[in-house]
Design an enzyme around this catalytic site. Structure first.
Site, PDB file in Angstrom:
ATOM      1  N   ARG A   1       0.835  -1.226   0.000  1.00 49.94           N
ATOM      2  CA  ARG A   1       0.000   0.000   0.000  1.00 49.94           C
ATOM      3  C   ARG A   1       0.863   1.267   0.000  1.00 49.94           C
ATOM      4  O   ARG A   1       0.539   2.261   0.649  1.00 49.94           O
ATOM      5  CB  ARG A   1      -0.953   0.033   1.205  1.00 49.94           C
ATOM      6  CG  ARG A   1      -1.833  -1.182   1.370  1.00 49.94           C
ATOM      7  CD  ARG A   1      -2.874  -1.318   0.259  1.00 49.94           C
ATOM      8  NE  ARG A   1      -3.808  -2.359   0.612  1.00 49.94           N
ATOM      9  CZ  ARG A   1      -3.707  -3.638   0.227  1.00 49.94           C
ATOM     10  NH1 ARG A   1      -2.706  -4.010  -0.562  1.00 49.94           N
ATOM     11  NH2 ARG A   1      -4.609  -4.514   0.595  1.00 49.94           N
TER      12      ARG A   1
ATOM     13  N   SER B   1     -10.541   0.467   4.064  1.00 43.53           N
ATOM     14  CA  SER B   1      -9.717   0.238   5.268  1.00 43.53           C
ATOM     15  C   SER B   1      -9.074   1.539   5.702  1.00 43.53           C
ATOM     16  O   SER B   1      -8.397   2.191   4.903  1.00 43.53           O
ATOM     17  CB  SER B   1      -8.606  -0.760   4.965  1.00 43.53           C
ATOM     18  OG  SER B   1      -9.158  -1.937   4.443  1.00 43.53           O
TER      19      SER B   1
ATOM     20  N   GLU C   1      -3.938   4.199   6.391  1.00 41.45           N
ATOM     21  CA  GLU C   1      -3.817   3.960   4.949  1.00 41.45           C
ATOM     22  C   GLU C   1      -4.425   5.147   4.190  1.00 41.45           C
ATOM     23  O   GLU C   1      -3.978   5.524   3.110  1.00 41.45           O
ATOM     24  CB  GLU C   1      -4.561   2.667   4.590  1.00 41.45           C
ATOM     25  CG  GLU C   1      -4.493   2.329   3.122  1.00 41.45           C
ATOM     26  CD  GLU C   1      -5.191   1.023   2.781  1.00 41.45           C
ATOM     27  OE1 GLU C   1      -4.866  -0.015   3.380  1.00 41.45           O
ATOM     28  OE2 GLU C   1      -6.057   1.073   1.888  1.00 41.45           O
TER      29      GLU C   1
HETATM   30  P1  FAD Z   1      -8.353   9.656  -4.179  1.00 45.51           P
HETATM   31  O1  FAD Z   1      -8.978   9.287  -2.883  1.00 45.51           O
HETATM   32  O2  FAD Z   1      -9.000  10.718  -4.977  1.00 45.51           O
HETATM   33  O3  FAD Z   1      -6.833  10.050  -3.903  1.00 45.51           O
HETATM   34  C1  FAD Z   1      -6.011   9.261  -3.084  1.00 45.51           C
HETATM   35  C2  FAD Z   1      -4.604   9.864  -3.047  1.00 45.51           C
HETATM   36  O4  FAD Z   1      -4.002   9.742  -4.312  1.00 45.51           O
HETATM   37  C3  FAD Z   1      -4.601  11.361  -2.724  1.00 45.51           C
HETATM   38  O5  FAD Z   1      -3.458  11.650  -1.979  1.00 45.51           O
HETATM   39  C4  FAD Z   1      -4.532  12.018  -4.098  1.00 45.51           C
HETATM   40  O6  FAD Z   1      -3.959  13.303  -4.069  1.00 45.51           O
HETATM   41  C5  FAD Z   1      -3.680  11.024  -4.863  1.00 45.51           C
HETATM   42  N1  FAD Z   1      -4.015  10.978  -6.293  1.00 45.51           N
HETATM   43  C6  FAD Z   1      -5.234  10.711  -6.840  1.00 45.51           C
HETATM   44  N2  FAD Z   1      -5.142  10.742  -8.184  1.00 45.51           N
HETATM   45  C7  FAD Z   1      -3.848  11.025  -8.482  1.00 45.51           C
HETATM   46  C8  FAD Z   1      -3.137  11.214  -9.704  1.00 45.51           C
HETATM   47  N3  FAD Z   1      -3.739  11.123 -10.899  1.00 45.51           N
HETATM   48  N4  FAD Z   1      -1.824  11.512  -9.630  1.00 45.51           N
HETATM   49  C9  FAD Z   1      -1.186  11.615  -8.426  1.00 45.51           C
HETATM   50  N5  FAD Z   1      -1.808  11.461  -7.244  1.00 45.51           N
HETATM   51  C10 FAD Z   1      -3.130  11.163  -7.274  1.00 45.51           C
HETATM   52  N6  FAD Z   1      -7.837   0.163  -1.736  1.00 45.51           N
HETATM   53  C11 FAD Z   1      -7.114  -0.953  -1.977  1.00 45.51           C
HETATM   54  O7  FAD Z   1      -5.898  -0.883  -2.185  1.00 45.51           O
HETATM   55  N7  FAD Z   1      -7.703  -2.182  -1.990  1.00 45.51           N
HETATM   56  C12 FAD Z   1      -9.032  -2.346  -1.777  1.00 45.51           C
HETATM   57  O8  FAD Z   1      -9.526  -3.474  -1.819  1.00 45.51           O
HETATM   58  C13 FAD Z   1      -9.821  -1.187  -1.503  1.00 45.51           C
HETATM   59  N8  FAD Z   1     -11.140  -1.297  -1.244  1.00 45.51           N
HETATM   60  C14 FAD Z   1     -11.878  -0.189  -0.959  1.00 45.51           C
HETATM   61  C15 FAD Z   1     -13.239  -0.337  -0.684  1.00 45.51           C
HETATM   62  C16 FAD Z   1     -14.016   0.781  -0.406  1.00 45.51           C
HETATM   63  C17 FAD Z   1     -15.489   0.596  -0.096  1.00 45.51           C
HETATM   64  C18 FAD Z   1     -13.432   2.067  -0.419  1.00 45.51           C
HETATM   65  C19 FAD Z   1     -14.279   3.279  -0.172  1.00 45.51           C
HETATM   66  C20 FAD Z   1     -12.087   2.228  -0.680  1.00 45.51           C
HETATM   67  C21 FAD Z   1     -11.280   1.104  -0.946  1.00 45.51           C
HETATM   68  N9  FAD Z   1      -9.908   1.191  -1.217  1.00 45.51           N
HETATM   69  C22 FAD Z   1      -9.164   0.086  -1.494  1.00 45.51           C
HETATM   70  C23 FAD Z   1      -9.240   2.515  -1.187  1.00 45.51           C
HETATM   71  C24 FAD Z   1      -9.356   3.298  -2.523  1.00 45.51           C
HETATM   72  O9  FAD Z   1     -10.441   2.852  -3.281  1.00 45.51           O
HETATM   73  C25 FAD Z   1      -8.095   3.169  -3.359  1.00 45.51           C
HETATM   74  O10 FAD Z   1      -6.980   3.619  -2.640  1.00 45.51           O
HETATM   75  C26 FAD Z   1      -8.185   3.970  -4.666  1.00 45.51           C
HETATM   76  O11 FAD Z   1      -7.068   3.705  -5.478  1.00 45.51           O
HETATM   77  C27 FAD Z   1      -8.319   5.479  -4.459  1.00 45.51           C
HETATM   78  O12 FAD Z   1      -8.636   6.054  -5.701  1.00 45.51           O
HETATM   79  P2  FAD Z   1      -9.249   7.498  -5.803  1.00 45.51           P
HETATM   80  O13 FAD Z   1      -9.273   7.878  -7.247  1.00 45.51           O
HETATM   81  O14 FAD Z   1     -10.545   7.562  -5.098  1.00 45.51           O
HETATM   82  O15 FAD Z   1      -8.153   8.334  -5.048  1.00 45.51           O
HETATM   83  P1  NAP Z   2     -10.160 -10.791   5.075  1.00 46.53           P
HETATM   84  O1  NAP Z   2     -10.324 -11.773   3.994  1.00 46.53           O
HETATM   85  O2  NAP Z   2     -11.136 -10.762   6.217  1.00 46.53           O
HETATM   86  O3  NAP Z   2      -8.683 -10.925   5.670  1.00 46.53           O
HETATM   87  C1  NAP Z   2      -8.244 -10.030   6.705  1.00 46.53           C
HETATM   88  C2  NAP Z   2      -6.831  -9.619   6.400  1.00 46.53           C
HETATM   89  O4  NAP Z   2      -6.012 -10.759   6.391  1.00 46.53           O
HETATM   90  C3  NAP Z   2      -6.684  -8.940   5.084  1.00 46.53           C
HETATM   91  O5  NAP Z   2      -6.448  -7.591   5.327  1.00 46.53           O
HETATM   92  C4  NAP Z   2      -5.551  -9.638   4.371  1.00 46.53           C
HETATM   93  O6  NAP Z   2      -4.423  -8.822   4.106  1.00 46.53           O
HETATM   94  C5  NAP Z   2      -5.130 -10.746   5.290  1.00 46.53           C
HETATM   95  N1  NAP Z   2      -5.237 -12.022   4.561  1.00 46.53           N
HETATM   96  C6  NAP Z   2      -6.295 -12.859   4.498  1.00 46.53           C
HETATM   97  N2  NAP Z   2      -6.001 -13.948   3.764  1.00 46.53           N
HETATM   98  C7  NAP Z   2      -4.725 -13.801   3.353  1.00 46.53           C
HETATM   99  C8  NAP Z   2      -3.849 -14.591   2.585  1.00 46.53           C
HETATM  100  N3  NAP Z   2      -4.208 -15.771   2.081  1.00 46.53           N
HETATM  101  N4  NAP Z   2      -2.610 -14.103   2.350  1.00 46.53           N
HETATM  102  C9  NAP Z   2      -2.219 -12.931   2.841  1.00 46.53           C
HETATM  103  N5  NAP Z   2      -3.013 -12.132   3.584  1.00 46.53           N
HETATM  104  C10 NAP Z   2      -4.242 -12.570   3.853  1.00 46.53           C
HETATM  105  O7  NAP Z   2     -10.085  -9.327   4.457  1.00 46.53           O
HETATM  106  P2  NAP Z   2     -11.241  -8.359   3.969  1.00 46.53           P
HETATM  107  O8  NAP Z   2     -11.285  -7.209   4.868  1.00 46.53           O
HETATM  108  O9  NAP Z   2     -12.495  -9.117   3.680  1.00 46.53           O
HETATM  109  O10 NAP Z   2     -10.642  -7.842   2.597  1.00 46.53           O
HETATM  110  C11 NAP Z   2     -10.430  -8.737   1.536  1.00 46.53           C
HETATM  111  C12 NAP Z   2      -9.376  -8.160   0.617  1.00 46.53           C
HETATM  112  O11 NAP Z   2      -9.825  -6.897   0.096  1.00 46.53           O
HETATM  113  C13 NAP Z   2      -8.052  -7.880   1.319  1.00 46.53           C
HETATM  114  O12 NAP Z   2      -7.009  -8.185   0.440  1.00 46.53           O
HETATM  115  C14 NAP Z   2      -8.097  -6.415   1.609  1.00 46.53           C
HETATM  116  O13 NAP Z   2      -6.816  -5.806   1.593  1.00 46.53           O
HETATM  117  C15 NAP Z   2      -8.940  -5.877   0.449  1.00 46.53           C
HETATM  118  N6  NAP Z   2      -9.692  -4.692   0.893  1.00 46.53           N
HETATM  119  C16 NAP Z   2      -8.994  -3.541   0.998  1.00 46.53           C
HETATM  120  C17 NAP Z   2      -9.633  -2.377   1.394  1.00 46.53           C
HETATM  121  C18 NAP Z   2      -8.875  -1.083   1.455  1.00 46.53           C
HETATM  122  O14 NAP Z   2      -9.482  -0.042   1.590  1.00 46.53           O
HETATM  123  N7  NAP Z   2      -7.569  -1.122   1.355  1.00 46.53           N
HETATM  124  C19 NAP Z   2     -10.984  -2.391   1.688  1.00 46.53           C
HETATM  125  C20 NAP Z   2     -11.655  -3.603   1.588  1.00 46.53           C
HETATM  126  C21 NAP Z   2     -10.995  -4.752   1.177  1.00 46.53           C
HETATM  127  P3  NAP Z   2      -4.287  -7.865   2.807  1.00 46.53           P
HETATM  128  O15 NAP Z   2      -5.120  -6.682   3.134  1.00 46.53           O
HETATM  129  O16 NAP Z   2      -2.839  -7.595   2.797  1.00 46.53           O
HETATM  130  O17 NAP Z   2      -4.761  -8.613   1.614  1.00 46.53           O
END
Ligand code: FAD
Ligand code: NAP
Length: 338
Positions: free
Chosen positions: A164, A238, A334
């Site tokens: 991340r 998250s 994050e």
């Molecule tokens: P923004 O929120 O608009 O921006 C995020 C950051 O990036 C800010 O600092 C902004 O200035 C910068 N930025 C945006 N665009 C640019 C650009 N073009 N150039 C340079 N900088 C830029 N994330 C995960 O990794 N995995 C997930 O599974 C995941 N699940 C999510 C589920 C939900 C319900 C929600 C609400 C969020 C989730 N996220 C997840 C977080 C988010 O969706 C991601 O981080 C996504 O990439 C953010 O995109 P955005 O366009 O909304 O960015």
């Molecule tokens: P989950 O399956 O309940 O698991 C909880 C955590 O355990 C996750 O964060 C994941 O880490 C880790 N995990 C589970 N199984 C794993 C494996 N086989 N190997 C390595 N790590 C493992 O998680 P969840 O909340 O439902 O989310 C599912 C996936 O969606 C995850 O990968 C999570 O990162 C992603 N997610 C991200 C966001 C966001 O905003 N970043 C929001 C929703 C969901 P990792 O997070 O490193 O995968």
């Protein structure tokens, strides 16, 4: 190009925080962006690039110009018998790119289905889910330095991708605007489905030759069932990263909490699910006035209505303190806080 003044950002961030930007502009191509950055009246103005606002917490009005990146376009720019290079504009909705790939049976990003936000933000935190990360299919990206207006291309090694993390979330934060991204997607690729929940669901299917679409459909369904829809309840996914701790610290913790879940991480570290830590501190499903911790996912902080960014931040702070007290682990955010 229309520069608006005192623009509400309530609909530009998935937490639904009601703040405003002193100036706001939406850009649709690179030339427009260069032109904007060259305007003398904006020279000393703070600049924030915004995609879908799904990884942002605003804690106050933005005293500068918000640049909403809406650069469109998805195009296959190279193809051979094994792979395709797909170029997408930074303003493309990330999920549209995933659906494009799945529809063409191009493998590599199907596990990243249903992640909100734009293509341009995907490299910023090297988005990841269900055992895949953007860096696994990333080829290169192009963008513009805010200060100089100079274009630059970043190859994978230069992006310093981590868990991340990337150079764009650290050294180049607020310094560089990504305008397009190129991904390397594979024909005839085998989907990655060893992540517990997906594997269990796939095993219910009649055939064992799982397609890219089978995997993406299942992940989309799991996510839909588990995560709050930001259009109904404000959230940014998250809030905290999963901490990665030293093995020795983990072994000590395991003595006191034998049930602690863990996953191996690079550099001899152990990854602990932050959601588990938060849940064990009693936060899951808890609500305090307008803010709370989601009932199905303890890592997701939610805005039930009229919360301010400060309200969310103080809940996050309380959570961090309780996790330190109980486990001696410091959670890090994050979400990008402004
Ligand atoms: P923004 O929120 O608009 O921006 C995020 C950051 O990036 C800010 O600092 C902004 O200035 C910068 N930025 C945006 N665009 C640019 C650009 N073009 N150039 C340079 N900088 C830029 N994330 C995960 O990794 N995995 C997930 O599974 C995941 N699940 C999510 C589920 C939900 C319900 C929600 C609400 C969020 C989730 N996220 C997840 C977080 C988010 O969706 C991601 O981080 C996504 O990439 C953010 O995109 P955005 O366009 O909304 O960015
Ligand atoms: P989950 O399956 O309940 O698991 C909880 C955590 O355990 C996750 O964060 C994941 O880490 C880790 N995990 C589970 N199984 C794993 C494996 N086989 N190997 C390595 N790590 C493992 O998680 P969840 O909340 O439902 O989310 C599912 C996936 O969606 C995850 O990968 C999570 O990162 C992603 N997610 C991200 C966001 C966001 O905003 N970043 C929001 C929703 C969901 P990792 O997070 O490193 O995968």
């Amino acid at each position: 190009m229309k520069i608006e003044k005192n623009k509400s950002l309530k609909n530009n961030n998935t937490f639904g925080i009601d703040v405003s930007a002193r100036k706001y502009v939406e850009i649709y191509d690179e030339d427009e962006l260069k032109q904007l950055l060259s305007l003398s009246e904006l020279k000393d103005e703070a600049k924030l690039v915004l995609g879908g606002g799904s990884n942002i917490l605003f804690t106050h009005d933005y005293n500068g110009i918000v640049i909403k990146n809406s650069i469109p376009g998805i195009k296959i720019i190279f193809e051979d018998e094994k792979l395709c290079l797909v170029k997408a504009g930074a303003g493309v909705i990330w999920n549209d790119l995933v659906l494009f790939a799945v529809e063409k049976n191009l493998g590599g990003i199907e596990n990243l289905i249903s992640i909100p936000g734009t293509v341009g933000a995907a490299p910023v935190q090297n988005i990841g889910a269900y055992g895949e990360e953007l860096q696994n299919t990333f080829h290169s990206l192009k963008g513009i330095y805010i200060e100089t207006g100079k274009e630059s291309v970043f190859e994978k090694e230069e992006c310093k991708f981590g868990y991340r993390e990337s150079i764009f979330k650290e050294e180049l934060k607020e310094k560089f605007i990504i305008t397009s991204v190129i991904l390397e997607l594979y024909k005839n690729s085998q989907p990655v489905f060893n992540y517990g929940t997906i594997k269990n669901e796939l095993e219910k299917l009649p055939s064992v030759n799982y397609s890219i679409k089978d995997v993406s459909d299942i992940i989309a369904k799991i996510r839909n069932d588990k995560l709050p829809d930001p259009t109904a309840i404000g959230n940014a996914g998250s809030f905290f990263k999963n901490p990665e701790i030293d093995k020795d610290q983990f072994l000590e913790l395991k003595k006191e909490h034998p049930e602690i879940p863990c996953f191996t991480s690079p550099h001899n570290k152990v990854k602990i699910p932050a959601g588990w830590l938060v849940e064990k501190c009693g936060w899951k499903g808890k609500r305090i006035k307008n803010v709370g911790v989601h009932e199905k996912q303890a890592l997701v902080l939610v805005n039930y209505g009229y919360a301010t960014g400060e309200d969310i931040l103080s809940l996050a702070q309380e959570i961090k303190i309780s996790v330190i007290k109980k486990f001696g682990i410091e959670l890090t955010e994050e979400v990008n806080i402004y």
